[in-house]
Design an enzyme around this catalytic site. Structure first.
Site, PDB file in Angstrom:
ATOM      1  N   ASP A  25     -28.652 -45.416   2.383  1.00 45.62           N
ATOM      2  CA  ASP A  25     -29.343 -46.065   3.399  1.00 45.62           C
ATOM      3  C   ASP A  25     -30.398 -46.942   2.929  1.00 45.62           C
ATOM      4  O   ASP A  25     -30.779 -46.939   1.741  1.00 45.62           O
ATOM      5  CB  ASP A  25     -30.356 -44.919   4.559  1.00 45.62           C
ATOM      6  N   ASP A  78     -33.049 -41.024   4.813  1.00 43.11           N
ATOM      7  CA  ASP A  78     -34.145 -40.324   5.159  1.00 43.11           C
ATOM      8  C   ASP A  78     -34.403 -40.357   6.782  1.00 43.11           C
ATOM      9  O   ASP A  78     -35.483 -39.472   7.085  1.00 43.11           O
ATOM     10  CB  ASP A  78     -35.352 -41.100   4.610  1.00 43.11           C
ATOM     11  N   ASP A  92     -29.650 -40.574   9.886  1.00 47.54           N
ATOM     12  CA  ASP A  92     -29.059 -40.434   8.862  1.00 47.54           C
ATOM     13  C   ASP A  92     -28.242 -38.979   8.771  1.00 47.54           C
ATOM     14  O   ASP A  92     -27.396 -38.621   7.897  1.00 47.54           O
ATOM     15  CB  ASP A  92     -29.736 -40.583   7.437  1.00 47.54           C
TER      16      ASP A  92
END
Length: 644
Positions: A344, A538, A542
């Site tokens: 990410d 995080d 996600d």
């Protein structure tokens, strides 16, 4: 009552008790080993110097007395395993070998086999306890008192009694007892207990503070946001304690192998005794029985059964010391195999701490007309961008009424502010609501929040985020450690995503993705069975990607609860460079485990052949078995000393 349960299970006092129990267990082995060793040496001296006074009857009694202290615990374990219908174990193997030695009159060797087996157990216990202490030192970071403000006074109470929303006071030199938000203007904290990093961290008003951080500056006040049992530190401790119960495939394989291996060894020992009768002209039963007993001693699988779990235990301990938490030994195995890392962007490779850069109203609105209702709406969200806008505006807009709030995943916020419909989000939000907005905004290479009020485009706000200091180093290190491809998936605009990827040296990058879009990309990568994929993220969005990847890695310092819960590995420092560290620890652990397997099998095979031909005697068999176990154990604990 529940409070006492949590307190006794997790405080440092509990750990001290366990440490005392470990020491007591060691002394239970030290004393019998010492007695047997003295008596064995005394018996050998009398065999050589006082044989005329040391007749066969007294000699047998002496060696039986020397045998009992070290054999007692082995017989007890053997009886217990037989009750569990496990007959062929290393305990029964040792008993048969030593009683056989007594049967053929080799008393000193019978005692020596059991004595050195007990010495090996003592060394194993010491090594395991060292690894346990390394991991359980984490438990010492949990404070057992909290200074809470009640009725205008500060009182010290058990942290489990503090309620969400209460204010706790933390003096300089004290550890934070619960998760919360900084009420004071700022404070400096040592986070090494949580992250392994000794560099002080400054936390400002409104930012999160985690239990276990050490206040090193001044008296500060924190507003509690989570219960004691739900704090980040509590979750970390649970993860560490649970990790050792999740076995790696190699560890499980060796355990299963030992259950099959041991009865085969018993059968081969019987054959070594019986088969020569049909082929050897001068066959002497006692000689071939002796060779079979040597065969049994050498074949003991202790080195494998103990040193391999210890290797994984050491890997988990080394990782926890570096601020990396593996939820099980099996993830050490998996992480050593990965060849693709998918990441990410926001909060993982970038700081995730946003700042308002520009406010650009449309011609129909002024800045105040644009900003006030947006701030009122964004106050209802915990998204980093929302917090940045609220922090920029300060305390304005306190009189606005906000209702019918809807957070649209991957798009933004929608709600009624003083009965006016307000939309705040990306271009997808505008398009899905048929808002005619300024399309030139799409080309701005920064995060933008577009605003519409009562279906009329009102302007946009640009938000700045910064790449983490070690992000470029992290990408470089991962490539150096054999990662074939690094991919970045982001919900941010493609232009921003590609810009960050180019700067960091990431192989492929895709932006404008909803959570299901990230999952789709991962599934495409997983379609190739040769790919072993780790996903690093995080946020709540996600969590699906973390769940379907082979290894999910969460940034745990400031990451969402959902991400930490789903992930297999948690990086407490929030540093992307720790991904490379985790991979290196996993690979080092795997190397050590395979070294131990190779060492044990090679040496045992050589001595087995020598014993079968009568070249190796019982003493050599004992030293070979104990020596292999000792080398394997020392090799296993070596990972605790490695620098990562």
């Amino acid at each position: 009552m529940d409070k006492n349960k949590v307190y006794t299970c997790t405080c440092s006092g509990s750990c001290s008790t366990e440490s005392k129990d470990d020491n007591t267990q060691n002394w239970k082995i030290y004393i019998p080993v010492s007695i047997s060793l003295v008596m064995l040496l005394g018996g050998i001296v009398m065999d050589n110097s006082l044989r005329q006074y040391f007749n066969s009857y007294y000699r047998l009694i002496w060696y039986i007395l020397a045998y009992i202290p070290v054999a007692y615990s082995v017989f007890r374990e053997a009886i217990e395993t037989i009750r569990q219908k496990e007959i062929f174990t290393e305990f029964t193997l040792m008993i048969v070998a030593t009683l056989g030695a007594f049967f053929i009159g080799e008393y000193p060797e019978g005692v020596a086999v059991m004595l050195f087996y007990s010495v090996g157990e003592l060394l194993q216990n010491s090594a395991v306890n060292k690894a346990k202490r390394n991991i359980k030192s984490l438990l010492d970071v949990r404070p057992d008192r909290a200074c809470v403000e009640r009725n205008g006074k500060h009182v010290d109470i058990f942290p489990g009694e503090v309620r969400i929303g209460e204010i706790i006071q933390v003096k300089a030199g004290e550890k934070v007892s619960l998760d919360g938000v900084m009420v004071s203007e700022s404070g400096s904290f040592n986070t090494s207990a949580l992250t392994g990093e000794s560099k002080p961290k400054t936390i400002r008003k409104g930012e999160n503070v985690l239990a276990g951080m050490l206040n090193i500056d001044k008296v500060i006040e924190i507003k509690v946001t989570k219960k004691y049992e739900d704090s980040s530190l509590s979750r970390i401790l649970e993860l560490v304690q649970e990790a050792t119960s999740r076995k790696a495939k190699t560890e499980l394989l060796i355990r299963r192998f030992a259950k099959v291996y041991t009865p085969i060894i018993f059968l081969l020992a019987v054959l070594v005794t019986v088969i020569p009768y049909f082929f050897v002209a001068d066959y002497v039963f006692q000689d071939w029985l002796y060779r079979a007993l040597v065969f049994l001693v050498i074949s003991c699988p202790c080195a494998l059964v103990i040193s391999i779990p210890l290797g994984y235990f050491g890997g988990i301990g080394a990782a926890s010391r570096a601020g990396i938490l593996f939820k099980g030994a099996n993830y050490l195995d998996l992480l050593a195999k990965i060849n693709i890392v998918v990441m990410d962007k926001t909060g993982t490779l970038t700081q995730g701490v946003f700042h308002v850069r520009d406010i650009v109203p449309s011609e129909a609105f002024c800045e105040k007309e644009l900003l006030d209702p947006v701030v009122a709406l964004e106050k209802m969200s915990n998204h980093p961008i929302a917090r940045a806008i609220v922090a920029f505006a300060g305390d304005i807009n306190s009189n606005y009424s906000v209702t019918a709030i809807e957070e649209i995943s991957g798009q933004g916020l929608k709600g009624l502010v003083n009965e006016n419909e307000v939309l705040a989000g990306n271009s997808k939000l505008m398009q899905s609501n048929l808002i005619n907005y300024d399309k030139t905004v799409d080309s701005i290479p920064e995060t933008t929040v577009l605003i519409a009020i009562n279906r009329i485009y009102a302007g946009y706000i640009t938000i700045a985020d910064e790449v983490k200091e070690d992000a470029a180093e992290a990408i470089k290190n991962m490539h150096a450690k054999g990662i074939d491809k690094i991919v970045m998936l982001s919900g941010d605009k493609s232009s921003i995503t590609e810009k960050v990827a180019s700067f960091l040296g990431i192989d492929n990058a895709y932006g404008d993705l909803l959570p299901k879009g990230k999952v789709k990309h991962l599934e495409q990568l997983k379609a190739d069975k040769n790919n072993v994929i780790a996903f690093v993220g995080d946020g709540i969005n996600d969590a699906p990607s973390l769940a379907i990847s082979d290894v999910g890695i969460a940034m745990g310092g400031m990451g969402s609860d959902a991400a930490i819960e789903v992930a297999d590995v948690v990086i407490q420092t929030d540093q992307p460079s720790k991904i490379g560290t985790a991979i290196q620890i996993a690979k080092s652990t795997k190397e050590i485990v395979y070294q131990n397997i190779t060492l044990a099998f090679t040496i045992k095979l050589i001595v087995l052949v020598l014993g079968g031909f009568g070249v190796a005697n019982m003493w050599e068999a004992v030293f070979a078995d104990v020596g292999v176990s000792l080398l394997a154990i020392l090799n296993a604990v070596r990972i605790l000393k490695m620098k990562f």
